[in-house]
Write an enzyme that holds these catalytic residues in place. Structure first.
Site, short mmCIF file in Angstrom:
data_model
loop_
_atom_site.label_atom_id
_atom_site.label_comp_id
_atom_site.label_asym_id
_atom_site.label_seq_id
_atom_site.Cartn_x
_atom_site.Cartn_y
_atom_site.Cartn_z
N ARG A 164 0.83 -1.20 0.00
CA ARG A 164 0.00 0.00 0.00
C ARG A 164 0.87 1.26 0.00
O ARG A 164 0.59 2.24 0.68
CB ARG A 164 -0.96 0.01 1.19
N SER A 243 -10.97 -0.23 3.18
CA SER A 243 -10.15 -0.63 4.33
C SER A 243 -9.41 0.59 4.87
O SER A 243 -8.66 1.23 4.13
CB SER A 243 -9.16 -1.72 3.93
N GLU A 339 -4.59 3.69 5.87
CA GLU A 339 -4.37 3.67 4.43
C GLU A 339 -4.71 5.01 3.78
O GLU A 339 -3.97 5.47 2.92
CB GLU A 339 -5.21 2.55 3.78
#
Length: 343
Positions: A164, A243, A339
C-alpha cells in the site's frame, strides 16, 4: 479549461465528508496538465491532485488548486507472447478496467475487482486484494511534472512499490514524488499463460461451496465481487474509504507472542518469513465493531472499515481512527497505520 470556484467536495470523496475547493480544474488530457503548469496564476500555485477520492479523509477546505483528474480511455496497446498490455487513462474507474479486460478475453485483474477509485490512484496506493497487487500486473505509467510540464514514462523500479505504498506517497524529503506530478496513463501487464490466484480463505471457501475447483477468470471475478459486496458497504449508500488500516506485518517472534495470547488471531505467512495480521480481526477483538464518534463509526459487518453514518466530519473520522489505534496498541503492542490520505 474553465476554473470552478468554491466547489463542494462532498460529492468528490467517497467518505462524503464536507469540504470546499477554492479553485477546481478538470484535467482531461496530458495537455491540460501542461496548460495548468504554464498558466501565469495556476502554474505557481500549490496544487492538490484529486482522482476518485476513495482513499481520502478531508478535515478542512482545500486552498490549493484542485486538479480533478478525468482522463478517459482504455485500449489494448500490445499483445506479446508473454502478456497483454492494456493502457487506461488516469480518470477511468479501476473496476471498469477490470471488467473491460475480461470482456476482451484478457484475464489477470479479476482478483482486484470492485476496488474503488480511479486508475491514476491505483499505483499511488499499490492497490491489491485476494493475493494480487497492482505491482504484480504493472508495466509502466506516464506522469507530467507539475513544475516543468514535462511528460515522463516511469517503470516499476522507479515507482518503488511497497505494501500500500509507492514513490507517489512519499514526500520529496523522503526521495518521493508526492505532490510533484500527475499520473495521466497507466499500462498494465496481464501475463500469459493465465494462472488463477486462489490462495485466500474466502476464495477457497467459494470453491468448496460451489464444487468448482478450477475456476476461470470470470468465475473468480464473480466470486470476488460477491465477497466484497457481502463484506463492504457501497460508498454510494454508506460513505467510506474502504479498508481504513493496513494489515500490519510482524516478525515471527511477534506473531508467536500474539498467538500465545490470542490463538484465534488471523495471520498469513509472507514470502520473507514475516507474518501479515488481519487488522480487522485486531480491531474487532478490541470491541470496536459498531462503535461511533459522532457521525463516524466502525462498520458493523467489517471492523476494518470506518463509515459515515450521516453528517460525519473529517475530524470525527480522525478521532475515531486514533482511538482505535491506541486501543489495538494497548492490547497487542501493534501500531496500525491508516491507508487513506488525511488532509
Amino acid at each position: 479549461m474553465v476554473p470552478e470556484h468554491d466547489v463542494k467536495l462532498k460529492d468528490y470523496n467517497s467518505f462524503g465528508l464536507p469540504a470546499q475547493g477554492r479553485v477546481l480544474l478538470r484535467v482531461r488530457s496530458q495537455a491540460d496538465v501542461r496548460r495548468v503548469v504554464d498558466h501565469p496564476q495556476w502554474g505557481r500555485a500549490p496544487k492538490f491532485v484529486l482522482g476518485g477520492g476513495s482513499n481520502l479523509v478531508l478535515t478542512k477546505d482545500i486552498e490549493a488548486v484542485v486538479l480533478k483528474v478525468e482522463i478517459p480511455g482504455i485500449r489494448l496497446v500490445a499483445e506479446r507472447e508473454d502478456a497483454w498490455i492494456v493502457e487506461a487513462g488516469a480518470g477511468v474507474l479501476w473496476h471498469e478496467v477490470v471488467a473491460w479486460t475480461l470482456d476482451q478475453g484478457i484475464p489477470g485483474l479479476e482478483n482486484m475487482a470492485l476496488i474503488p477509485g480511479t486508475v491514476g490512484a491505483a499505483p499511488v496506493q499499490n492497490i491489491g486484494a485476494y493475493g494480487v497487487e497492482l505491482k504484480d500486473r504493472f508495466e509502466s505509467l506516464d506522469v507530467v511534472d507539475l513544475v516543468t510540464g514535462r511528460a515522463v514514462t516511469l517503470d516499476a523500479r522507479t515507482c518503488a512499490f511497497g505494501y500500500r505504498d509507492s514513490v507517489f506517497k512519499r514526500s520529496s524529503t523522503e526521495g518521493g514524488l508526492a505532490g510533484k506530478c500527475v499520473i495521466t496513463h497507466v499500462r498494465l501487464r496481464c501475463p500469459k499463460p493465465w494462472q488463477p490466484q486462489l490462495g485466500y480463505y474466502d476464495l477457497e471457501r467459494k470453491m468448496e461451496q460451489t464444487g468448482i475447483h478450477s475456476p476461470d477468470a470470470r468465475q473468480v471475478f464473480d466470486w470476488v465481487c460477491a465477497i466484497r459486496r457481502a463484506k463492504l458497504p457501497d460508498p454510494a449508500v454508506l460513505g467510506n474509504a474502504g479498508s481504513f488500516f493496513k494489515n500490519p506485518v510482524v516478525t515471527p517472534e511477534q506473531c508467536r507472542d500474539i498467538i500465545a495470547r490470542d490463538p484465534h488471531v488471523v495471520h498469513y505467512p509472507m514470502p520473507d518469513g514475516s507474518f501479515k495480521l488481519a487488522a480487522g480481526w485486531l480491531i474487532d477483538a478490541c470491541g470496536w465493531k459498531g462503535k461511533a464518534v459522532g457521525g463516524a463509526a466502525v462498520y458493523d459487518k467489517q471492523a476494518l472499515v470506518l463509515v459515515n453514518r450521516g453528517g460525519a466530519t473529517g475530524a470525527e473520522v480522525v478521532t475515531l481512527a486514533r482511538a482505535i489505534q491506541e486501543s489495538v496498541y494497548g492490547r497487542f503492542g501493534i501500531r496500525l497505520e491508516p491507508e487513506p490520505l488525511v488532509v
